[in-house]
Design a protein around this motif. Sequence first.
Motif, mmCIF file in Angstrom:
data_model
loop_
_atom_site.group_PDB
_atom_site.id
_atom_site.type_symbol
_atom_site.label_atom_id
_atom_site.label_comp_id
_atom_site.label_asym_id
_atom_site.label_seq_id
_atom_site.Cartn_x
_atom_site.Cartn_y
_atom_site.Cartn_z
ATOM 1 N N PRO A 28 0.949 -1.350 0.029
ATOM 2 C CA PRO A 28 0.205 -0.395 0.163
ATOM 3 C C PRO A 28 0.331 0.840 0.079
ATOM 4 O O PRO A 28 0.327 2.923 -0.480
ATOM 5 N N ALA A 29 2.048 1.004 0.461
ATOM 6 C CA ALA A 29 2.891 2.134 0.470
ATOM 7 C C ALA A 29 2.853 2.459 -1.064
ATOM 8 O O ALA A 29 2.971 3.968 -1.427
ATOM 9 N N LEU A 30 3.732 1.642 -1.149
ATOM 10 C CA LEU A 30 4.651 1.907 -2.703
ATOM 11 C C LEU A 30 3.086 1.982 -3.604
ATOM 12 O O LEU A 30 3.363 2.977 -4.707
ATOM 13 N N MET A 31 2.039 1.909 -3.681
ATOM 14 C CA MET A 31 0.503 2.512 -4.304
ATOM 15 C C MET A 31 0.532 3.555 -4.113
ATOM 16 O O MET A 31 -0.193 4.247 -4.777
ATOM 17 N N VAL A 32 0.583 4.308 -2.816
ATOM 18 C CA VAL A 32 0.159 5.652 -2.690
ATOM 19 C C VAL A 32 1.426 6.323 -3.453
ATOM 20 O O VAL A 32 0.666 7.883 -3.954
ATOM 21 N N LYS A 33 2.748 6.005 -3.018
ATOM 22 C CA LYS A 33 3.282 6.238 -4.011
ATOM 23 C C LYS A 33 3.334 7.386 -5.072
ATOM 24 O O LYS A 33 3.610 8.144 -5.753
ATOM 25 N N GLU A 34 3.083 6.078 -5.933
ATOM 26 C CA GLU A 34 2.807 5.599 -7.484
ATOM 27 C C GLU A 34 1.733 6.649 -7.614
ATOM 28 O O GLU A 34 1.806 7.246 -8.627
ATOM 29 N N PHE A 35 0.734 6.553 -6.552
ATOM 30 C CA PHE A 35 -0.884 7.163 -7.442
ATOM 31 C C PHE A 35 -0.961 8.496 -7.473
ATOM 32 O O PHE A 35 -1.565 9.471 -7.663
ATOM 33 N N PHE A 36 -0.274 9.126 -5.809
ATOM 34 C CA PHE A 36 -0.376 10.158 -5.137
ATOM 35 C C PHE A 36 0.911 11.115 -5.131
ATOM 36 O O PHE A 36 0.600 12.664 -5.102
ATOM 37 N N TYR A 37 2.108 10.753 -4.891
ATOM 38 C CA TYR A 37 3.044 11.191 -5.011
ATOM 39 C C TYR A 37 4.643 10.590 -6.089
ATOM 40 O O TYR A 37 5.418 10.951 -5.795
ATOM 41 N N GLY A 38 3.874 10.619 -7.378
ATOM 42 C CA GLY A 38 4.521 9.800 -8.211
ATOM 43 C C GLY A 38 5.718 10.673 -8.648
ATOM 44 O O GLY A 38 6.737 10.376 -9.013
ATOM 45 N N ARG A 39 6.457 12.315 -8.224
ATOM 46 C CA ARG A 39 7.293 13.014 -8.890
ATOM 47 C C ARG A 39 8.307 12.834 -7.216
ATOM 48 O O ARG A 39 9.329 13.330 -7.676
ATOM 49 N N LEU A 40 7.393 11.826 -6.466
ATOM 50 C CA LEU A 40 8.556 12.017 -5.179
ATOM 51 C C LEU A 40 10.050 11.373 -5.805
ATOM 52 O O LEU A 40 9.387 9.678 -6.582
ATOM 53 N N PRO A 41 11.109 11.441 -5.843
ATOM 54 C CA PRO A 41 11.827 10.389 -6.265
ATOM 55 C C PRO A 41 12.371 9.144 -5.455
ATOM 56 O O PRO A 41 11.634 9.286 -4.170
ATOM 57 N N ASP A 42 12.512 8.165 -5.935
ATOM 58 C CA ASP A 42 12.301 6.699 -6.092
ATOM 59 C C ASP A 42 13.617 7.128 -4.737
ATOM 60 O O ASP A 42 13.555 6.204 -3.432
ATOM 61 N N PRO A 43 14.700 7.494 -4.509
ATOM 62 C CA PRO A 43 15.805 7.078 -3.455
ATOM 63 C C PRO A 43 15.374 7.722 -1.893
ATOM 64 O O PRO A 43 15.698 7.139 -0.881
ATOM 65 N N VAL A 44 13.796 8.602 -1.640
ATOM 66 C CA VAL A 44 13.532 8.960 -0.641
ATOM 67 C C VAL A 44 12.817 7.241 -0.179
ATOM 68 O O VAL A 44 12.984 7.436 1.463
ATOM 69 N N LEU A 45 12.368 6.573 -0.978
ATOM 70 C CA LEU A 45 11.760 5.267 -0.131
ATOM 71 C C LEU A 45 12.203 4.288 0.718
ATOM 72 O O LEU A 45 12.454 4.699 1.217
ATOM 73 N N VAL A 46 14.458 4.602 -0.132
ATOM 74 C CA VAL A 46 14.880 3.849 0.406
ATOM 75 C C VAL A 46 15.624 4.493 2.113
ATOM 76 O O VAL A 46 15.582 4.166 3.217
ATOM 77 N N GLN A 47 15.922 6.204 1.912
ATOM 78 C CA GLN A 47 15.500 6.602 2.951
ATOM 79 C C GLN A 47 14.671 7.019 3.884
ATOM 80 O O GLN A 47 15.297 6.846 5.273
ATOM 81 N N LYS A 48 13.579 6.623 3.563
ATOM 82 C CA LYS A 48 12.933 6.457 4.655
ATOM 83 C C LYS A 48 12.492 4.834 5.711
ATOM 84 O O LYS A 48 12.404 4.691 6.597
ATOM 85 N N ILE A 49 13.075 4.279 4.367
ATOM 86 C CA ILE A 49 12.986 2.646 5.181
ATOM 87 C C ILE A 49 13.857 2.097 5.967
ATOM 88 O O ILE A 49 13.962 2.467 7.482
ATOM 89 N N VAL A 50 15.475 2.588 5.333
ATOM 90 C CA VAL A 50 16.011 3.248 6.502
ATOM 91 C C VAL A 50 16.245 4.108 7.681
ATOM 92 O O VAL A 50 17.027 3.197 8.759
ATOM 93 N N GLY A 51 16.290 4.836 7.750
ATOM 94 C CA GLY A 51 16.694 6.443 8.270
ATOM 95 C C GLY A 51 15.289 5.849 9.315
ATOM 96 O O GLY A 51 14.732 6.431 10.253
ATOM 97 N N GLY A 52 13.945 5.454 8.596
ATOM 98 C CA GLY A 52 13.247 5.180 9.815
ATOM 99 C C GLY A 52 13.466 4.418 11.147
ATOM 100 O O GLY A 52 12.923 4.654 11.929
ATOM 101 N N ILE A 53 14.384 3.380 10.969
ATOM 102 C CA ILE A 53 15.012 2.470 11.340
ATOM 103 C C ILE A 53 16.558 2.593 12.728
ATOM 104 O O ILE A 53 17.032 1.851 13.372
ATOM 105 N N ASN A 54 16.845 3.912 11.759
ATOM 106 C CA ASN A 54 18.327 3.870 12.083
ATOM 107 C C ASN A 54 18.490 5.143 13.294
ATOM 108 O O ASN A 54 18.317 6.200 13.215
#
Length: 428
Positions: A28-54
């Motif tokens: 669902p998180a990836l779907m939200v990104k693609e459908f609602f925030y498509g302009r958001l750079p893909d590296p942001v996803l990695v930053q949020k995944i890794v940074g979230g538990i760092n």
Amino acid sequence: MFLLALVVIVAVVMLVFGFEMFLVLGVPALMVKEFFYGRLPDPVLVQKIVGGINHSTLLAIPFFILAAELMGGGQIAKRLTGLVQAFCGHTRGGIGYTTIGASMAFGAVSGSAPATVAAMGRMVYPELRSNGFSDKFSLGLIASSAETALLIPPSITFIIYGWMTGTSVAKLFVAGIAPGFVLGLAFAVLVAWEAHRSGIKRGVPSAWPERLKAISHAGWALGMPVIILGGIYAGFFTPTEAAAVSVVYAIFVESVIFRDLPFSKLFKLTEQAAISTAIVFVLLALGGLLSYFITLAQVPTAITHFLDFIHAGPVVFLLIVNVCFFIAGMFIDPNSALLILVPPLFPVATALGIDPVHFGMIVTLNISIGMITPPFGLDLFVASSTLQKPVATIVAGIVPFVLANIAALLVITYVPGISTILPRLVFG
């Protein structure tokens, strides 16, 4: 709100089709990104995944999981149970009170409900049955008593909640003591009722030499909560540092004092702890990503506006929170419910003037109830695996304990002083 509805629908559909929980959070998180925030750079996803538990606070989780495995697989859990049994085992239904007290004691050194079920189940189940408790009640008591491990500090759930909301973990640890005893008292009432109904007789009181011997045997085991909680409250170390100390202490006591931890056993227990840690952190990482998009879409603001529209105050809001968590706990694991529901609900709670520590106690008790709520309560399956009993039998015995949980939840929800008085006394 449309975005929230989309996330809920996709998650429910995936649950129905049996997808793994990390996919239920991630897709669902990836779907939200693609459908609602498509302009958001893909590296942001990695930053949020890794940074979230760092986050340094989260380092406490693998340490407490490892400490729980070491104590459950060694002598510490057995000696804590023996101590409680020596002092209250002679009362009518005393082994039932022993189960509750020992679970609370083990929770005070482990912070893990599944570990408490596994550690306590093998020891107390035969005693419960031989003392006259029915099979269903015994199984329900074992699975339910382990819930207190999430409220009696140190609690892994408190650590996750504190990380998500910025609430002081030390304050949450202090606050959890009173709700933990409220829940234990509710279970004790059920034990007293069942003992009277079943005609269970009193046992022979332990002589004081036996009690003193039990205290002596459990002395090193009792040192664990004293060091962990005393060190945190006195300001000697943080909860994360306390978790590391608990592992060192457990290894020292089990291997040097009790001589019950050969290298092969240590390796096996560490492997089990590593697997449990990996599962938790994958869920935290993907749950953090989903929480980011929920916040970005201003879902908490929309919920606040909706509550204003229907003129709902704190009383109604907390009722809605409890219902949402109860339903979620029936279908998804507790950590996932925490990661999905807290981000949109916590800002609303603070906007309504609800104390973050009090809200943390409500959330944690809801998470505890989810651990035993069928059809997917985690502790039900742990108890089934540990004791080789059908899940259906455990579910049949769990019903009165769910009702006791709901009663305790209502008290803790609408009497905030239970949760806030100790933090105020300790921290001012």
